[in-house]
Structure formats: C-alpha cells, structure tokens
Design a protein around this motif. Structure first.
Motif, PDB file in Angstrom:
ATOM      1  N   ILE A  13       0.886  -1.159   0.000  1.00 63.56           N
ATOM      2  CA  ILE A  13       0.000   0.000   0.000  1.00 63.56           C
ATOM      3  C   ILE A  13       0.923   1.207   0.000  1.00 63.56           C
ATOM      4  N   LEU A  14       1.039   1.841  -1.156  1.00 61.93           N
ATOM      5  CA  LEU A  14       2.075   2.844  -1.361  1.00 61.93           C
ATOM      6  C   LEU A  14       2.018   4.013  -0.391  1.00 61.93           C
ATOM      7  N   ILE A  15       0.819   4.460  -0.018  1.00 61.35           N
ATOM      8  CA  ILE A  15       0.761   5.601   0.902  1.00 61.35           C
ATOM      9  C   ILE A  15       1.186   5.204   2.315  1.00 61.35           C
ATOM     10  N   GLU A  16       1.307   3.900   2.571  1.00 67.87           N
ATOM     11  CA  GLU A  16       1.718   3.455   3.903  1.00 67.87           C
ATOM     12  C   GLU A  16       3.195   3.094   3.999  1.00 67.87           C
ATOM     13  N   ILE A  17       3.912   3.038   2.884  1.00 67.22           N
ATOM     14  CA  ILE A  17       5.331   2.655   2.961  1.00 67.22           C
ATOM     15  C   ILE A  17       6.232   3.849   3.243  1.00 67.22           C
ATOM     16  N   ILE A  18       5.644   5.033   3.316  1.00 66.89           N
ATOM     17  CA  ILE A  18       6.415   6.236   3.624  1.00 66.89           C
ATOM     18  C   ILE A  18       5.556   7.138   4.499  1.00 66.89           C
ATOM     19  N   GLU A  19       6.202   7.788   5.457  1.00 61.67           N
ATOM     20  CA  GLU A  19       5.494   8.672   6.384  1.00 61.67           C
ATOM     21  C   GLU A  19       5.998  10.104   6.228  1.00 61.67           C
ATOM     22  N   THR A  27      12.029  10.313   0.905  1.00 67.63           N
ATOM     23  CA  THR A  27      11.918   9.469  -0.282  1.00 67.63           C
ATOM     24  C   THR A  27      12.200   8.018   0.069  1.00 67.63           C
ATOM     25  N   LYS A  28      11.570   7.131  -0.665  1.00 62.01           N
ATOM     26  CA  LYS A  28      11.824   5.700  -0.542  1.00 62.01           C
ATOM     27  C   LYS A  28      11.834   5.116  -1.944  1.00 62.01           C
ATOM     28  N   GLY A  36      16.104   3.490 -15.352  1.00 60.23           N
ATOM     29  CA  GLY A  36      15.177   4.388 -14.678  1.00 60.23           C
ATOM     30  C   GLY A  36      14.911   3.957 -13.254  1.00 60.23           C
ATOM     31  N   ASN A  37      14.086   4.736 -12.565  1.00 56.87           N
ATOM     32  CA  ASN A  37      13.751   4.386 -11.191  1.00 56.87           C
ATOM     33  C   ASN A  37      12.355   4.870 -10.843  1.00 56.87           C
ATOM     34  N   VAL A  38      11.811   4.252  -9.790  1.00 53.42           N
ATOM     35  CA  VAL A  38      10.499   4.607  -9.260  1.00 53.42           C
ATOM     36  C   VAL A  38      10.697   4.893  -7.777  1.00 53.42           C
ATOM     37  N   THR A  39      10.204   6.051  -7.342  1.00 55.86           N
ATOM     38  CA  THR A  39      10.398   6.484  -5.965  1.00 55.86           C
ATOM     39  C   THR A  39       9.083   6.993  -5.402  1.00 55.86           C
ATOM     40  N   VAL A  40       8.825   6.712  -4.121  1.00 53.49           N
ATOM     41  CA  VAL A  40       7.690   7.299  -3.414  1.00 53.49           C
ATOM     42  C   VAL A  40       8.252   8.457  -2.596  1.00 53.49           C
ATOM     43  N   VAL A  41       7.547   9.594  -2.627  1.00 53.77           N
ATOM     44  CA  VAL A  41       8.019  10.795  -1.955  1.00 53.77           C
ATOM     45  C   VAL A  41       6.897  11.353  -1.082  1.00 53.77           C
ATOM     46  N   SER A  58      10.038  12.398 -16.833  1.00 53.95           N
ATOM     47  CA  SER A  58       9.613  11.948 -15.509  1.00 53.95           C
ATOM     48  C   SER A  58       8.096  11.946 -15.470  1.00 53.95           C
ATOM     49  N   PHE A  59       7.534  10.992 -14.735  1.00 56.24           N
ATOM     50  CA  PHE A  59       6.088  10.935 -14.534  1.00 56.24           C
ATOM     51  C   PHE A  59       5.829  11.086 -13.044  1.00 56.24           C
ATOM     52  N   ILE A  60       5.038  12.086 -12.690  1.00 50.21           N
ATOM     53  CA  ILE A  60       4.674  12.352 -11.302  1.00 50.21           C
ATOM     54  C   ILE A  60       3.206  11.985 -11.141  1.00 50.21           C
ATOM     55  N   GLN A  61       2.901  11.164 -10.126  1.00 44.86           N
ATOM     56  CA  GLN A  61       1.513  10.808  -9.830  1.00 44.86           C
ATOM     57  C   GLN A  61       1.262  11.064  -8.349  1.00 44.86           C
ATOM     58  N   ILE A  62       0.216  11.831  -8.063  1.00 47.85           N
ATOM     59  CA  ILE A  62      -0.125  12.153  -6.677  1.00 47.85           C
ATOM     60  C   ILE A  62      -0.952  11.008  -6.103  1.00 47.85           C
ATOM     61  N   ILE A  63      -0.509  10.470  -4.963  1.00 47.22           N
ATOM     62  CA  ILE A  63      -1.224   9.347  -4.343  1.00 47.22           C
ATOM     63  C   ILE A  63      -1.920   9.749  -3.045  1.00 47.22           C
ATOM     64  N   GLU A  64      -1.628  10.954  -2.548  1.00 43.62           N
ATOM     65  CA  GLU A  64      -2.322  11.477  -1.364  1.00 43.62           C
ATOM     66  C   GLU A  64      -2.132  12.985  -1.319  1.00 43.62           C
TER      67      GLU A  64
END
Length: 114
Positions: A13-19, A27-28, A36-41, A58-64
C-alpha cells in the motif's frame, strides 16, 4: 553504497510505505535500474523539491493530497490520482502548498541518440 528497495513479489500500500516528517522531504526507492527508477516521496507542507532540469522524462503521480508541479514556469495543480509527464530538458519543481505523497518515475532509456 547499498540501495534498499521495497520487497519484490509482495503487494504494497504505497501511501503506507512512507510517512511524513515535519519540515522535510522523505523518499523511498521502490525500484532502481540503469534504465530508470520509481520512488515514493512524502513532502510536508511548505517544502518543495529544488528546481532542476532533468535529461530524462519523468512521470509524477499524486497518491495522497494535492501538489503544485511547475514546468517551464507553468503551474499545474494536481489532486490525488492525477499525474503529469515532465518532459526531458525542461525546468521544473514540485511545491507542497499542503502535505502530499507522490510516485516519481524516471525513464532513462530512449535517449541514447542524444
């Protein structure tokens, strides 16, 4: 330097792997490859990513939350679930008018001819 990625072959659950951390950008790395790379920020309110020019798309997607993505001085307000492609070689930055989380995907392949 050891790069830690999240566990493969497991759902996340992507919004839960980073606080959020007050007054910080956190960043994680989800996955990092030479292509390339994929990072949660997670970005706290009032923070932003330094304006830069990347040689890659770059592709930015807002998850919260909501974010302001500025590309070549053009402001784009993104809400949860929305995304935008930042073209290679364009000036851009990301601002947190409120705290938010996003996924950033950078694609490094396809530029070999430049």
């Amino acid at each position: 330097m050891k790069t830690t990625e999240i566990e493969k072959s497991k759902t996340h659950i992507l919004i839960e792997i980073i606080e959020y951390v007050p007054n910080s950008v956190v960043t994680k790395t989800i996955i990092r490859k030479t292509t390339g790379n994929v990072t949660v920020v997670a970005i706290d309110m009032g923070e932003d990513l330094t304006e830069k020019i990347s040689p890659f798309d770059s592709f930015i997607q807002i998850i919260e939350g909501n974010a302001e993505v500025v590309i070549d001085s053009q402001s784009n307000l993104l809400k949860t679930g929305e995304g935008i492609i930042i073209p290679a070689h364009t000036s851009h930055n990301v601002k947190a008018n409120e705290r938010f989380k996003m996924i950033s995907t950078v694609i490094k392949s396809g530029y070999e001819e430049f």
